[in-house]
Design a protein around this motif. Structure first.
Motif, PDB file in Angstrom:
ATOM      1  N   GLY A 158      49.272  -2.034   3.364  1.00 32.01           N
ATOM      2  CA  GLY A 158      48.813  -3.332   2.881  1.00 32.01           C
ATOM      3  C   GLY A 158      49.914  -4.247   2.380  1.00 32.01           C
ATOM      4  O   GLY A 158      49.647  -5.411   2.054  1.00 32.01           O
ATOM      5  N   THR A 159      51.141  -3.758   2.298  1.00 29.91           N
ATOM      6  CA  THR A 159      52.266  -4.620   1.916  1.00 29.91           C
ATOM      7  C   THR A 159      52.734  -5.424   3.128  1.00 29.91           C
ATOM      8  O   THR A 159      52.278  -5.204   4.255  1.00 29.91           O
ATOM      9  CB  THR A 159      53.437  -3.777   1.356  1.00 29.91           C
ATOM     10  N   TYR A 160      53.654  -6.351   2.878  1.00 30.58           N
ATOM     11  CA  TYR A 160      54.190  -7.195   3.950  1.00 30.58           C
ATOM     12  C   TYR A 160      55.712  -7.071   3.971  1.00 30.58           C
ATOM     13  O   TYR A 160      56.352  -6.947   2.919  1.00 30.58           O
ATOM     14  CB  TYR A 160      53.799  -8.656   3.734  1.00 30.58           C
ATOM     15  N   LEU A 161      56.282  -7.140   5.171  1.00 28.78           N
ATOM     16  CA  LEU A 161      57.717  -6.989   5.338  1.00 28.78           C
ATOM     17  C   LEU A 161      58.306  -8.242   5.981  1.00 28.78           C
ATOM     18  O   LEU A 161      57.864  -8.676   7.046  1.00 28.78           O
ATOM     19  CB  LEU A 161      58.030  -5.775   6.217  1.00 28.78           C
ATOM     20  N   LEU A 162      59.307  -8.817   5.299  1.00 26.66           N
ATOM     21  CA  LEU A 162      60.099  -9.919   5.848  1.00 26.66           C
ATOM     22  C   LEU A 162      61.435  -9.338   6.290  1.00 26.66           C
ATOM     23  O   LEU A 162      62.176  -8.766   5.478  1.00 26.66           O
ATOM     24  CB  LEU A 162      60.333 -10.993   4.780  1.00 26.66           C
ATOM     25  N   VAL A 202      53.220 -15.119   4.330  1.00 24.77           N
ATOM     26  CA  VAL A 202      52.556 -14.046   5.085  1.00 24.77           C
ATOM     27  C   VAL A 202      52.712 -14.267   6.579  1.00 24.77           C
ATOM     28  O   VAL A 202      52.891 -13.312   7.356  1.00 24.77           O
ATOM     29  CB  VAL A 202      51.071 -13.957   4.692  1.00 24.77           C
ATOM     30  N   ARG A 203      52.675 -15.526   7.018  1.00 22.54           N
ATOM     31  CA  ARG A 203      52.813 -15.817   8.441  1.00 22.54           C
ATOM     32  C   ARG A 203      54.147 -15.348   9.002  1.00 22.54           C
ATOM     33  O   ARG A 203      54.265 -15.033  10.184  1.00 22.54           O
ATOM     34  CB  ARG A 203      52.657 -17.328   8.691  1.00 22.54           C
ATOM     35  N   GLN A 204      55.174 -15.326   8.143  1.00 24.70           N
ATOM     36  CA  GLN A 204      56.496 -14.917   8.597  1.00 24.70           C
ATOM     37  C   GLN A 204      56.720 -13.411   8.490  1.00 24.70           C
ATOM     38  O   GLN A 204      57.751 -12.901   8.934  1.00 24.70           O
ATOM     39  CB  GLN A 204      57.575 -15.627   7.756  1.00 24.70           C
ATOM     40  N   ALA A 205      55.768 -12.703   7.884  1.00 27.17           N
ATOM     41  CA  ALA A 205      55.944 -11.282   7.585  1.00 27.17           C
ATOM     42  C   ALA A 205      55.113 -10.407   8.517  1.00 27.17           C
ATOM     43  O   ALA A 205      54.206 -10.873   9.216  1.00 27.17           O
ATOM     44  CB  ALA A 205      55.570 -11.012   6.133  1.00 27.17           C
ATOM     45  N   THR A 206      55.440  -9.121   8.491  1.00 24.87           N
ATOM     46  CA  THR A 206      54.695  -8.113   9.260  1.00 24.87           C
ATOM     47  C   THR A 206      53.915  -7.245   8.281  1.00 24.87           C
ATOM     48  O   THR A 206      54.504  -6.670   7.354  1.00 24.87           O
ATOM     49  CB  THR A 206      55.656  -7.236  10.077  1.00 24.87           C
ATOM     50  N   LYS A 207      52.606  -7.146   8.499  1.00 24.09           N
ATOM     51  CA  LYS A 207      51.785  -6.344   7.590  1.00 24.09           C
ATOM     52  C   LYS A 207      52.012  -4.865   7.842  1.00 24.09           C
ATOM     53  O   LYS A 207      52.049  -4.398   8.983  1.00 24.09           O
ATOM     54  CB  LYS A 207      50.307  -6.694   7.757  1.00 24.09           C
ATOM     55  N   LEU A 215      60.247  -6.463   1.021  1.00 18.26           N
ATOM     56  CA  LEU A 215      58.885  -5.918   1.031  1.00 18.26           C
ATOM     57  C   LEU A 215      58.135  -6.497  -0.164  1.00 18.26           C
ATOM     58  O   LEU A 215      58.655  -6.519  -1.286  1.00 18.26           O
ATOM     59  CB  LEU A 215      58.932  -4.393   0.931  1.00 18.26           C
ATOM     60  N   PHE A 216      56.902  -6.988   0.065  1.00 20.55           N
ATOM     61  CA  PHE A 216      56.141  -7.571  -1.032  1.00 20.55           C
ATOM     62  C   PHE A 216      54.647  -7.319  -0.879  1.00 20.55           C
ATOM     63  O   PHE A 216      54.155  -6.997   0.207  1.00 20.55           O
ATOM     64  CB  PHE A 216      56.405  -9.078  -1.128  1.00 20.55           C
ATOM     65  N   ARG A 217      53.944  -7.448  -2.003  1.00 22.15           N
ATOM     66  CA  ARG A 217      52.484  -7.376  -2.029  1.00 22.15           C
ATOM     67  C   ARG A 217      51.926  -8.766  -2.296  1.00 22.15           C
ATOM     68  O   ARG A 217      52.589  -9.608  -2.901  1.00 22.15           O
ATOM     69  CB  ARG A 217      51.989  -6.442  -3.141  1.00 22.15           C
ATOM     70  N   VAL A 218      50.691  -8.977  -1.858  1.00 18.83           N
ATOM     71  CA  VAL A 218      49.990 -10.221  -2.157  1.00 18.83           C
ATOM     72  C   VAL A 218      48.903  -9.916  -3.177  1.00 18.83           C
ATOM     73  O   VAL A 218      48.049  -9.067  -2.950  1.00 18.83           O
ATOM     74  CB  VAL A 218      49.365 -10.835  -0.883  1.00 18.83           C
ATOM     75  N   GLU A 219      48.964 -10.601  -4.302  1.00 20.94           N
ATOM     76  CA  GLU A 219      47.965 -10.428  -5.354  1.00 20.94           C
ATOM     77  C   GLU A 219      47.443 -11.800  -5.743  1.00 20.94           C
ATOM     78  O   GLU A 219      48.218 -12.727  -5.952  1.00 20.94           O
ATOM     79  CB  GLU A 219      48.571  -9.725  -6.567  1.00 20.94           C
ATOM     80  N   GLY A 220      46.140 -11.917  -5.872  1.00 21.47           N
ATOM     81  CA  GLY A 220      45.552 -13.221  -6.196  1.00 21.47           C
ATOM     82  C   GLY A 220      45.384 -14.045  -4.938  1.00 21.47           C
ATOM     83  O   GLY A 220      44.932 -13.556  -3.894  1.00 21.47           O
TER      84      GLY A 220
END
Length: 324
Positions: free
Chosen positions: A274-278, A265-270, A253-258
């Motif tokens: 607002g976080t993304y899950l791989l 992001v293309r490989q993850a599920t939002k 699980l990660f956040r995008v900052e900047g």
């Protein structure tokens, strides 16, 4: 290596490259004035011509002592230098794949600082003479991440044990958050796979063929003659089988900052927050990816991947400080 030694080493490398380039472009010699004006490392001597010439003469002598066949002579009252190509070229080599591998790995150790130019140019010169390293299809530069993170002492111990067909004991830590365990192995060889370097052999604790990532190995000790032979099976196949069997996967699980990290992001599920899950990715790949795009990708979980990412970033910062 001190800063003064690094500066001198870089100047000698630059000087050698100047002679090689001149030889390959058909120039029979280079004047002292031309070298002082064009080779990086002498520019601080401008306005101090005699001091620059003394430094050049000293550098040429050092290269001659190191085996670079440079001839000094006078032409129209000015000092000139020329590289004797025929004496500098190596004859055709007949190295075994194992010997070429050792030389290639030795060159890879010098991947930072001024020594890297000599180490890599030495390997390239051997390769030009016909040597081929038996490290699969992975180019040398692709291994630099593993080589930079491992101890030269570990590599030396492994190569010595392999050459003498010895059994080894070593400490192994699967991840930065995992406990360190003592393992025993009859070492069969070193294999490069997907930009990573593994040691392969018979694991006496598991009673089967195993592969271990070398940069996670420490405190290698030879304990006697090996008792198991590799047979005819390809060591690369053993590595692939071990990775397939023990391939750990985690949800990240990660956040995008900047700046958005589009490839990840293309490989993850939002997620709704607002976080993304791989889902089910290789933890080491996740750590390297997060470190490579930091600070735009910020990990939330799992803790072991966060720890590995921090370790990679600290290593990168430490390498940067050493090179300043």
């Amino acid at each position: 290596m001190s800063r003064d030694n690094r500066v001198e080493m870089e100047r000698l490398v630059n000087l050698t490259f100047a002679f090689l380039h001149a030889s390959r472009t058909g120039r029979t010699s280079l004047s002292a004035d031309w070298l002082i004006s064009h080779v990086r490392g002498y520019e601080h001597e401008e306005g101090r011509a005699e001091s620059a010439r003394r430094k050049l003469r000293r550098d040429v002598k050092n290269l001659q002592l190191a085996g670079v066949p440079i001839r000094a002579f006078s032409e129209d009252g000015a000092a000139h230098y020329a590289l004797n190509d025929e004496d500098y070229a190596l004859p055709a080599l007949s190295l075994s794949p194992e010997e070429a591998t050792v030389l290639g790995l030795a060159g890879d150790i010098g991947t930072s600082g001024a020594l890297s130019a000599f180490a890599r140019s030495g390997w390239m010169k051997l390769a030009a003479g016909g040597a081929r390293r038996d490290l699969g299809t992975t180019p040398a530069v692709a291994l630099s991440a593993d080589i930079d993170r491992m101890s030269p002492g570990v590599l030396t111990a492994l190569l010595g044990a392999h050459e003498r067909k010895q059994r080894i004991e070593f400490d192994y830590q699967a991840m930065s958050t995992a406990p360190v365990v003592r393992r025993r192995m009859d070492l069969w060889g070193l294999v490069a796979h997907r930009s990573r370097l593994y040691m392969v052999g018979f694991d006496l604790d598991r009673g089967e063929e195993r592969a271990f990532r070398i940069h996670r190995v420490s405190h290698v000790q030879a304990t006697g003659p090996a008792g198991h032979e590799p047979g005819e099976r390809n060591l690369q196949d053993i590595v692939q089988d071990c990775l397939h069997r023990g391939g750990e996967r985690v949800d990240v699980l990660f956040r995008v900052e900047g700046e958005p990290v589009y490839d990840v992001v293309r490989q993850a599920t939002k997620q709704p927050d607002g976080t993304y899950l791989l889902r089910q990715v290789d933890p080491e790949w996740a750590a390297r990816t997060a470190a490579g795009v930091a600070p735009d990708m910020v990990l939330v979980s799992p803790p072991e991947v966060i720890e590995d990412t921090i370790a990679l970033l600290r290593h990168a910062v430490g390498e940067g400080k050493e090179q300043q």
